[in-house]
Structure formats: C-alpha cells, structure tokens
Write a protein that holds these residues in place. Structure first.
Motif, PDB file in Angstrom:
ATOM      1  N   GLU A 124       0.938  -1.134   0.058  1.00  0.00           N
ATOM      2  CA  GLU A 124      -0.093   0.111   0.095  1.00  0.00           C
ATOM      3  C   GLU A 124       0.878   1.254   0.026  1.00  0.00           C
ATOM      4  OE1 GLU A 124      -3.711   1.876   2.558  1.00  0.00           O
ATOM      5  OE2 GLU A 124      -2.803   0.005   3.305  1.00  0.00           O
ATOM      6  N   VAL A 125       0.658   2.120  -0.997  1.00  0.00           N
ATOM      7  CA  VAL A 125       1.426   3.514  -1.036  1.00  0.00           C
ATOM      8  C   VAL A 125       0.082   4.520  -0.743  1.00  0.00           C
ATOM      9  CG1 VAL A 125       2.433   4.810  -2.385  1.00  0.00           C
ATOM     10  CG2 VAL A 125       2.905   2.463  -2.714  1.00  0.00           C
ATOM     11  N   ARG A 126       0.287   5.268   0.390  1.00  0.00           N
ATOM     12  CA  ARG A 126      -0.559   6.362   0.701  1.00  0.00           C
ATOM     13  C   ARG A 126      -0.146   7.652   0.030  1.00  0.00           C
ATOM     14  NH1 ARG A 126      -2.879   5.864   6.191  1.00  0.00           N
ATOM     15  NH2 ARG A 126      -3.458   8.094   5.572  1.00  0.00           N
ATOM     16  N   ILE A 127      -0.989   8.094  -0.841  1.00  0.00           N
ATOM     17  CA  ILE A 127      -0.818   9.240  -1.780  1.00  0.00           C
ATOM     18  C   ILE A 127      -1.080  10.378  -0.705  1.00  0.00           C
ATOM     19  CG2 ILE A 127      -1.022   8.188  -3.712  1.00  0.00           C
ATOM     20  CD1 ILE A 127      -3.739   9.616  -4.112  1.00  0.00           C
ATOM     21  N   ASP A 128      -2.029  10.233   0.165  1.00  0.00           N
ATOM     22  CA  ASP A 128      -2.358  11.329   1.005  1.00  0.00           C
ATOM     23  C   ASP A 128      -1.291  11.713   2.231  1.00  0.00           C
ATOM     24  OD1 ASP A 128      -2.904   9.037   2.413  1.00  0.00           O
ATOM     25  OD2 ASP A 128      -4.417   9.867   3.732  1.00  0.00           O
ATOM     26  N   LEU A 129      -0.001  10.942   2.330  1.00  0.00           N
ATOM     27  CA  LEU A 129       0.974  11.191   3.176  1.00  0.00           C
ATOM     28  C   LEU A 129       2.260  11.578   2.418  1.00  0.00           C
ATOM     29  CD1 LEU A 129       0.660   8.062   5.487  1.00  0.00           C
ATOM     30  CD2 LEU A 129      -0.425  10.491   5.804  1.00  0.00           C
ATOM     31  N   ASP A 130       2.346  11.448   1.122  1.00  0.00           N
ATOM     32  CA  ASP A 130       3.573  11.728   0.384  1.00  0.00           C
ATOM     33  C   ASP A 130       3.001  12.301  -1.078  1.00  0.00           C
ATOM     34  OD1 ASP A 130       5.781  11.555  -1.047  1.00  0.00           O
ATOM     35  OD2 ASP A 130       6.321   9.669  -0.133  1.00  0.00           O
ATOM     36  N   VAL A 131       3.331  13.509  -1.310  1.00  0.00           N
ATOM     37  CA  VAL A 131       2.999  14.134  -2.714  1.00  0.00           C
ATOM     38  C   VAL A 131       3.889  13.544  -3.593  1.00  0.00           C
ATOM     39  CG1 VAL A 131       3.103  16.403  -3.671  1.00  0.00           C
ATOM     40  CG2 VAL A 131       2.436  16.348  -1.152  1.00  0.00           C
ATOM     41  N   ALA A 132       5.031  13.112  -3.340  1.00  0.00           N
ATOM     42  CA  ALA A 132       5.780  12.710  -4.329  1.00  0.00           C
ATOM     43  C   ALA A 132       5.157  11.449  -4.882  1.00  0.00           C
ATOM     44  CB  ALA A 132       7.176  12.437  -4.082  1.00  0.00           C
ATOM     45  N   GLU A 133       4.633  10.619  -4.011  1.00  0.00           N
ATOM     46  CA  GLU A 133       3.929   9.164  -4.633  1.00  0.00           C
ATOM     47  C   GLU A 133       2.413   9.552  -5.143  1.00  0.00           C
ATOM     48  OE1 GLU A 133       5.097   6.604  -4.583  1.00  0.00           O
ATOM     49  OE2 GLU A 133       6.735   6.136  -3.119  1.00  0.00           O
ATOM     50  N   ARG A 134       2.013  10.725  -4.752  1.00  0.00           N
ATOM     51  CA  ARG A 134       0.878  10.999  -5.737  1.00  0.00           C
ATOM     52  C   ARG A 134       1.042  11.261  -7.029  1.00  0.00           C
ATOM     53  NH1 ARG A 134      -3.663  13.178  -7.106  1.00  0.00           N
ATOM     54  NH2 ARG A 134      -4.964  14.856  -6.803  1.00  0.00           N
ATOM     55  N   GLU A 135       2.242  12.327  -7.095  1.00  0.00           N
ATOM     56  CA  GLU A 135       2.589  12.622  -8.495  1.00  0.00           C
ATOM     57  C   GLU A 135       2.952  11.446  -9.193  1.00  0.00           C
ATOM     58  OE1 GLU A 135       5.584  15.508  -7.533  1.00  0.00           O
ATOM     59  OE2 GLU A 135       3.815  17.127  -6.890  1.00  0.00           O
ATOM     60  N   ARG A 136       3.769  10.661  -8.601  1.00  0.00           N
ATOM     61  CA  ARG A 136       4.278   9.178  -9.347  1.00  0.00           C
ATOM     62  C   ARG A 136       2.905   8.332  -9.731  1.00  0.00           C
ATOM     63  NH1 ARG A 136       6.272   3.972  -7.597  1.00  0.00           N
ATOM     64  NH2 ARG A 136       7.591   3.361  -9.178  1.00  0.00           N
ATOM     65  N   MET A 137       1.908   8.398  -8.939  1.00  0.00           N
ATOM     66  CA  MET A 137       0.593   7.606  -9.261  1.00  0.00           C
ATOM     67  C   MET A 137       0.151   8.164 -10.728  1.00  0.00           C
ATOM     68  SD  MET A 137      -2.909   7.196  -7.384  1.00  0.00           S
ATOM     69  CE  MET A 137      -3.425   8.718  -7.808  1.00  0.00           C
ATOM     70  N   VAL A 138      -0.213   9.616 -10.454  1.00  0.00           N
ATOM     71  CA  VAL A 138      -0.588  10.167 -11.574  1.00  0.00           C
ATOM     72  C   VAL A 138       0.064   9.927 -13.066  1.00  0.00           C
ATOM     73  CG1 VAL A 138      -1.109  12.311 -12.584  1.00  0.00           C
ATOM     74  CG2 VAL A 138      -1.929  11.824 -10.154  1.00  0.00           C
ATOM     75  N   ALA A 139       1.372  10.136 -12.752  1.00  0.00           N
ATOM     76  CA  ALA A 139       2.281   9.784 -13.979  1.00  0.00           C
ATOM     77  C   ALA A 139       2.106   8.482 -14.340  1.00  0.00           C
ATOM     78  CB  ALA A 139       3.778  10.114 -13.709  1.00  0.00           C
ATOM     79  N   LEU A 140       1.884   7.423 -13.672  1.00  0.00           N
ATOM     80  CA  LEU A 140       1.819   5.922 -14.059  1.00  0.00           C
ATOM     81  C   LEU A 140       0.485   5.799 -14.369  1.00  0.00           C
ATOM     82  CD1 LEU A 140       3.835   4.244 -11.168  1.00  0.00           C
ATOM     83  CD2 LEU A 140       4.341   4.265 -13.557  1.00  0.00           C
ATOM     84  N   ALA A 141      -0.603   5.933 -13.611  1.00  0.00           N
ATOM     85  CA  ALA A 141      -1.757   5.811 -13.989  1.00  0.00           C
ATOM     86  C   ALA A 141      -2.450   6.497 -14.813  1.00  0.00           C
ATOM     87  CB  ALA A 141      -2.561   5.435 -12.793  1.00  0.00           C
ATOM     88  N   ARG A 142      -2.221   7.725 -15.021  1.00  0.00           N
ATOM     89  CA  ARG A 142      -2.764   8.655 -15.659  1.00  0.00           C
ATOM     90  C   ARG A 142      -4.238   9.418 -15.087  1.00  0.00           C
ATOM     91  NH1 ARG A 142       1.129  10.791 -18.629  1.00  0.00           N
ATOM     92  NH2 ARG A 142       2.068   9.825 -19.944  1.00  0.00           N
ATOM     93  N   ARG A 143      -4.315   8.879 -13.847  1.00  0.00           N
ATOM     94  CA  ARG A 143      -5.547   9.021 -13.010  1.00  0.00           C
ATOM     95  C   ARG A 143      -5.244   9.632 -11.967  1.00  0.00           C
ATOM     96  NH1 ARG A 143      -9.097   3.426 -13.650  1.00  0.00           N
ATOM     97  NH2 ARG A 143      -8.912   3.176 -15.896  1.00  0.00           N
ATOM     98  N   THR A 144      -6.124  10.470 -11.375  1.00  0.00           N
ATOM     99  CA  THR A 144      -6.214  11.116 -10.082  1.00  0.00           C
ATOM    100  C   THR A 144      -6.697  10.455  -8.794  1.00  0.00           C
ATOM    101  OG1 THR A 144      -7.835  12.584 -10.409  1.00  0.00           O
ATOM    102  CG2 THR A 144      -5.547  13.345 -11.182  1.00  0.00           C
ATOM    103  N   SER A 145      -7.645   9.676  -9.050  1.00  0.00           N
ATOM    104  CA  SER A 145      -8.485   8.909  -7.963  1.00  0.00           C
ATOM    105  C   SER A 145      -7.933   7.584  -7.447  1.00  0.00           C
ATOM    106  CB  SER A 145      -9.890   8.579  -8.728  1.00  0.00           C
ATOM    107  OG  SER A 145      -9.689   7.580  -9.804  1.00  0.00           O
ATOM    108  N   VAL A 146      -8.322   7.334  -6.372  1.00  0.00           N
ATOM    109  CA  VAL A 146      -7.779   6.210  -5.601  1.00  0.00           C
ATOM    110  C   VAL A 146      -8.894   5.303  -5.351  1.00  0.00           C
ATOM    111  CG1 VAL A 146      -5.541   7.076  -4.624  1.00  0.00           C
ATOM    112  CG2 VAL A 146      -7.704   7.259  -3.545  1.00  0.00           C
ATOM    113  N   PRO A 147      -8.580   3.877  -5.327  1.00  0.00           N
ATOM    114  CA  PRO A 147      -7.220   3.166  -5.465  1.00  0.00           C
ATOM    115  C   PRO A 147      -6.867   3.006  -6.889  1.00  0.00           C
ATOM    116  CG  PRO A 147      -9.122   1.569  -5.166  1.00  0.00           C
ATOM    117  CD  PRO A 147      -9.673   2.950  -5.050  1.00  0.00           C
TER     118      PRO A 147
END
Length: 82
Positions: free
Chosen positions: A26-49
C-alpha cells in the motif's frame, strides 16, 4: 496499490484482496506528495485506489472487479508471481 485514508473503494479493494488470500503493498498518496505525483504519472488518473500487478495497471476498484468477473484478475496475479 495507491490509496488514501478516506477512501471507501480503497477499503473495498483491500477487503477483496484479503478475501483472495493475496498480499499487497500500500502506498498512501495522502501522506506523500511525491507518491501522488508518481501515481498520476503511471496511471494517468487522480483517483484512488490505483491498482497495479507488477508493471500492469489494473485501474481502480471497479476495474479490478470487472477483470475478476471476466476471470482475468487471478491469472494476472499468478503470472506476476511466476
């Protein structure tokens, strides 16, 4: 799996994975802005999960369940473990 603290679909996804006897990271994007940016770059989506099996982007909870109903999710998991 990218998640946040207040996310019903994240809880549902984790419950499903647990019911299948699967482990996840589990990677919590609400605790780490860099991980949120990585998720958006990889998934091209902003929603979780956002769920990945290895390098394969499955999508969100609904995507995972649709893939499971078609019989494709567990074989994907098994292939990733090979």
């Amino acid at each position: 799996m990218y998640t946040s603290a207040i996310c019903g679909f994240c809880v549902a996804a984790k419950t499903f994975l647990k019911s299948q006897g699967l482990d996840w990271r589990e990677v919590r994007i609400d605790l780490d802005v860099a991980e949120r940016e990585r998720m958006v770059a990889l998934a091209r989506r902003t929603s979780v999960p956002q769920i990945f099996v290895g390098d394969t982007h499955v999508g969100g909870y609904d995507d995972m369940m649709a893939l499971h109903r078609k019989g494709g999710f567990l074989p994907l998991i098994q292939g990733a473990g090979a």
